[in-house]
Design an enzyme around this catalytic site. Sequence first.
Site, short mmCIF file in Angstrom:
data_model
loop_
_atom_site.label_atom_id
_atom_site.label_comp_id
_atom_site.label_asym_id
_atom_site.label_seq_id
_atom_site.Cartn_x
_atom_site.Cartn_y
_atom_site.Cartn_z
N ASN A 1 0.86 -1.18 0.00
CA ASN A 1 0.00 0.00 0.00
C ASN A 1 0.90 1.23 0.00
O ASN A 1 1.51 1.56 1.01
CB ASN A 1 -0.90 -0.03 1.25
N TRP A 2 0.96 1.89 -1.13
CA TRP A 2 1.88 3.03 -1.27
C TRP A 2 1.34 4.31 -0.63
O TRP A 2 2.05 5.31 -0.55
CB TRP A 2 2.17 3.30 -2.75
N GLU B 1 -4.96 -4.80 10.78
CA GLU B 1 -3.94 -3.77 10.91
C GLU B 1 -4.15 -2.99 12.21
O GLU B 1 -4.93 -2.02 12.23
CB GLU B 1 -4.02 -2.79 9.73
N GLY C 1 3.08 -1.11 4.23
CA GLY C 1 3.11 0.31 3.92
C GLY C 1 4.52 0.75 3.57
O GLY C 1 5.01 0.55 2.45
N GLY C 2 5.21 1.33 4.54
CA GLY C 2 6.53 1.92 4.32
C GLY C 2 7.50 1.03 3.55
O GLY C 2 8.18 1.49 2.62
N SER D 1 3.90 -2.18 10.18
CA SER D 1 5.36 -2.29 10.35
C SER D 1 5.91 -3.65 9.91
O SER D 1 6.85 -4.17 10.53
CB SER D 1 5.75 -1.98 11.80
P1 13P Z 1 3.40 0.38 7.58
O1 13P Z 1 3.88 -0.92 6.97
O2 13P Z 1 4.15 1.55 7.11
O3 13P Z 1 3.32 0.25 9.08
O4 13P Z 1 1.89 0.60 7.08
C1 13P Z 1 0.98 -0.44 7.18
C2 13P Z 1 -0.24 -0.06 6.44
O5 13P Z 1 -0.97 0.83 6.81
C3 13P Z 1 -0.54 -0.81 5.20
O6 13P Z 1 -1.82 -0.57 4.77
#
Ligand code: 13P
Length: 260
Positions: free
Chosen positions: A12-13, A175, A239-240, A218
């Site tokens: 998820n960008w 999440e 995410g990141g 994370s």
């Molecule tokens: P992170 O991997 O940056 O914690 O984000 C998770 C997220 O919200 C994916 O949808």
Amino acid sequence: MASTRRPIIAGNWKMFKTTGEAVAFTEALWQKVQPRANANLPEIVLCPPYTALSAVQESAAKLQAPFITAAQNMEGRDNGAYTGEISPLMLLDLGVRWVVIGHSERRQYYAETDETVTLKTLAALRHGLTPIICVGESLQERENGLTDRVIEQQVRAVLAQLSAAELPKVVFAYEPVWAIGTGKVCEAPEANRVCALIRHFISEYGNAEQTRILYGGSVKPDNTSALMSQSDIDGGLVGGASLEADSFFGIIEQACLVKA
Ligand code: 13P
């Protein structure tokens, strides 16, 4: 018995990447994935912002890369006077077949509720889109011992409106809000406990064995193995670490090793 559910690694960008950056990422990722393309690859889902959906879709097609593109959100209605919104028909028009629904950032900053999440999920299914439905508790809810209750409410709100035949067509993503973007991953056994709880709720509405349940918050290459070894975690919503081809590929690689 090992699960027959095909793992999913989704990136998820969020609100990152121009079209040029999105295409460069797609090409860089494919360069890494291609040598393993015959191995037991998870389904690899890329969720660019709306503006880069077409570019990623076209780039993947040109490379013949089996990447799935997903929107990060959509409006539940087909069309109408909803300035700034994107409908399921518009996603289908681009060839997009998956969509993230009810991400905690949508719930938190754009006032999405269990009701809108349910409407959007039903709209996705009506149009043959695969929804990734996000649920998760806040830090305060966890600290107050409300995790299971919050998850139950979020999950049941959707499940109550689905037919048994639709259960394998949806994907859930657990999440925990406190783990998103904080570097504080939910420990794998606890993430698995909540994912198993979600599966238990699904089982009350029909067969839960085919529904894929992801963990997000994370996820990094070095914690993927622990998470993916768990019985009820079928993949990750990242995410990141999905923004760089190296780290996203690291996660895919670890998932391949564990779920092979
Ligand atoms: P992170 O991997 O940056 O914690 O984000 C998770 C997220 O919200 C994916 O949808």
